[in-house]
Design an enzyme around this catalytic site. Structure first.
Site, mmCIF file in Angstrom:
data_model
loop_
_atom_site.group_PDB
_atom_site.id
_atom_site.type_symbol
_atom_site.label_atom_id
_atom_site.label_comp_id
_atom_site.label_asym_id
_atom_site.label_seq_id
_atom_site.Cartn_x
_atom_site.Cartn_y
_atom_site.Cartn_z
ATOM 1 N N TRP A 135 38.305 34.810 31.061
ATOM 2 C CA TRP A 135 38.626 35.953 31.942
ATOM 3 C C TRP A 135 39.904 36.628 31.520
ATOM 4 O O TRP A 135 40.004 37.859 31.547
ATOM 5 C CB TRP A 135 38.610 35.534 33.408
ATOM 6 C CG TRP A 135 37.210 35.250 33.861
ATOM 7 C CD1 TRP A 135 36.712 34.044 34.276
ATOM 8 C CD2 TRP A 135 36.097 36.159 33.875
ATOM 9 N NE1 TRP A 135 35.369 34.169 34.557
ATOM 10 C CE2 TRP A 135 34.965 35.444 34.313
ATOM 11 C CE3 TRP A 135 35.949 37.508 33.552
ATOM 12 C CZ2 TRP A 135 33.704 36.039 34.457
ATOM 13 C CZ3 TRP A 135 34.683 38.102 33.692
ATOM 14 C CH2 TRP A 135 33.589 37.371 34.130
ATOM 15 N N ASP B 97 44.882 37.569 38.755
ATOM 16 C CA ASP B 97 43.440 37.565 38.982
ATOM 17 C C ASP B 97 43.117 36.286 39.757
ATOM 18 O O ASP B 97 43.076 35.196 39.196
ATOM 19 C CB ASP B 97 42.704 37.600 37.637
ATOM 20 C CG ASP B 97 41.183 37.549 37.798
ATOM 21 O OD1 ASP B 97 40.704 37.389 38.937
ATOM 22 O OD2 ASP B 97 40.490 37.661 36.763
ATOM 23 N N LYS C 25 33.024 34.826 44.720
ATOM 24 C CA LYS C 25 33.316 33.413 44.490
ATOM 25 C C LYS C 25 33.713 32.746 45.808
ATOM 26 O O LYS C 25 33.052 31.841 46.269
ATOM 27 C CB LYS C 25 34.448 33.245 43.473
ATOM 28 C CG LYS C 25 34.099 33.347 41.990
ATOM 29 C CD LYS C 25 33.407 34.575 41.546
ATOM 30 C CE LYS C 25 33.016 34.652 40.102
ATOM 31 N NZ LYS C 25 33.897 35.380 39.229
HETATM 32 C C1 LIG Z 1 34.004 36.251 38.113
HETATM 33 C C2 LIG Z 1 35.367 36.558 37.608
HETATM 34 C C3 LIG Z 1 35.695 37.829 37.117
HETATM 35 C C4 LIG Z 1 34.694 38.943 37.013
HETATM 36 O O1 LIG Z 1 34.322 39.382 38.251
HETATM 37 P P1 LIG Z 1 33.315 40.599 38.446
HETATM 38 O O2 LIG Z 1 33.407 40.781 39.920
HETATM 39 O O3 LIG Z 1 31.976 40.150 37.968
HETATM 40 O O4 LIG Z 1 33.816 41.752 37.681
HETATM 41 C C5 LIG Z 1 36.987 38.041 36.705
HETATM 42 N N1 LIG Z 1 37.923 37.068 36.757
HETATM 43 C C6 LIG Z 1 37.633 35.840 37.215
HETATM 44 C C7 LIG Z 1 38.712 34.800 37.251
HETATM 45 C C8 LIG Z 1 36.351 35.544 37.653
HETATM 46 O O5 LIG Z 1 36.067 34.323 38.123
#
Ligand SMILES: *Cc1c(COP(=O)(O)O)cnc(C)c1O
Length: 360
Positions: free
Chosen positions: A102, A172, A196
């Site tokens: 990521w 993030d 998530k």
């Molecule tokens: C799933 C995830 C993303 C991407 O998320 P989207 O909503 O599909 O764009 C980015 N960073 C992390 C840490 C993730 O777990």
């Protein structure tokens, strides 16, 4: 039909009581004769739902008054692009910490808008640890410092908040937001896709300090500008209304559970159960440095990869799904977000023990 234990990394399991409440309210929300999905986002019913969701999130995370909470769309991936457009503020360079899949995507996206300085990387050990702050080569003139609080694929989590002085810290938190208390005042911006640990896919939450809004140089286009969404209380265009409603139910449940300290205690108990077992056997292996292991996503491999298919098949038959690891790392991955009850982890460990006994 019995519900399964769903170990998916995302979209992930939601708390059963939230799904039940949503089901009960599906056709007629609070006597208004409509589903939340059918409501005008500008009507008083939905405005109240959105306001309550924001207030509950603010309470849960103790978000200071000088931070805006935005309910956006586009996922964390769109934030990879909105962040540099809004936060570079004509400074030209931003610092990024490279911890895995990521972080790599965030870095790649930011490069379209300015110079990216990778100040630390865990690449030397296949992204199995969180680089210690002492090794970071921070630039005091950087526009911001970006890191990935939890690498969902690699299963690496920061158990500490970096110190970046006056340089805004951007995190993030897609896969560990709401899993523990955090001091929001240490951050310039926090973002997370909902699918998530919050609610359904389609909602993205951004928590951003006031002074970082409206500073993009050149000014981002309207939809890319945090100012547009902040000024309109996330109602500049149609927000993801149903996602906001479900997120609101998740926030209420967390409050009933005792807030993020209680969520953290439950998550520690679940993670310890699984890691303690992994460490007690040679049959399974988790590659991550002990202090940096994720409480949310637990990747592990079997002694013999030829047994993977059989392991997954047996797990499914026992009511446990989505344990297959990400294609980039192979093996297995158990995602055990807030909504996973301890019974799910107990069932997984019992199954793993029985499988190892039969095959070892
Ligand atoms: C799933 C995830 C993303 C991407 O998320 P989207 O909503 O599909 O764009 C980015 N960073 C992390 C840490 C993730 O777990």
């Amino acid at each position: 039909m019995a519900r399964v234990f769903n170990f998916s990394a995302g979209p992930a399991a939601l708390p059963e009581e939230v799904l039940q409440q949503a089901a009960a309210e599906m056709l007629d929300w609070h006597g208004c004769g409509q589903s939340v999905m059918e409501m005008s986002h500008r009507g008083k019913e939905f405005m109240a739902i959105a306001a309550a969701a924001e207030a509950d999130l603010r309470e849960l995370m103790a978000i200071p008054a000088n931070y805006k909470v935005l309910f956006l769309q586009g996922g964390a991936s769109l934030q990879f692009e909105m962040i540099p457009q809004n936060l570079l503020r004509g400074k030209g360079t931003a610092d990024y910490v490279h911890t895995g899949e990521w972080a790599k995507k965030a870095i790649k996206a930011a490069k379209a808008f300015g110079k990216v300085n990778v100040v630390a990387t865990a690449e030397d050990k296949a992204f199995t640890y969180a680089p210690a702050q002492a090794t970071w080569k921070l630039d005091p003139n950087a526009a911001y410092v970006h890191y990935t609080g939890n690498e969902t694929i690699g299963g690496v989590e920061f158990n500490w908040i970096p110190e970046t002085g006056d340089v805004p810290l951007v995190c993030d938190m897609s896969s560990n937001i709401l899993s523990r208390p955090v001091d929001v005042s240490k951050f310039g911006l926090i973002y997370a896709g909902a699918q998530k640990n919050i609610g359904p896919a389609g909602l993205t939450i951004v928590i951003v300090r006031d002074d970082l809004i409206g500073q993009g140089q050149p000014a981002p286009t309207t939809m890319m500008d945090y100012k547009t969404h902040a000024d309109a209380d996330s109602m500049y265009n149609t927000p993801p209304t149903y996602g906001i409603y479900i997120a609101g139910l998740v926030f209420q449940r967390l409050k009933r559970m005792g807030g993020l300290a209680a969520a953290e205690a439950a998550n520690v108990a679940k993670a310890n159960l699984l890691y303690d077992y992994l460490d007690s056997t040679d049959f399974y292996k988790n590659p991550v440095a002990k202090g940096d292991r994720s409480r949310m996503n637990v990747p592990f491999t079997l002694k013999d990869a030829a047994l993977d298919e059989e392991f997954l098949k047996g797990a499914k038959a026992a009511g446990m799904v989505q344990l297959k690891g990400h294609r980039s790392v192979g093996g297995m991955r158990a995602s055990i977000y807030n909504a996973m009850p301890i019974e799910g982890v107990q069932a997984l460990v019992a199954y793993m023990k029985a499988f190892a006994a039969a095959k070892g």
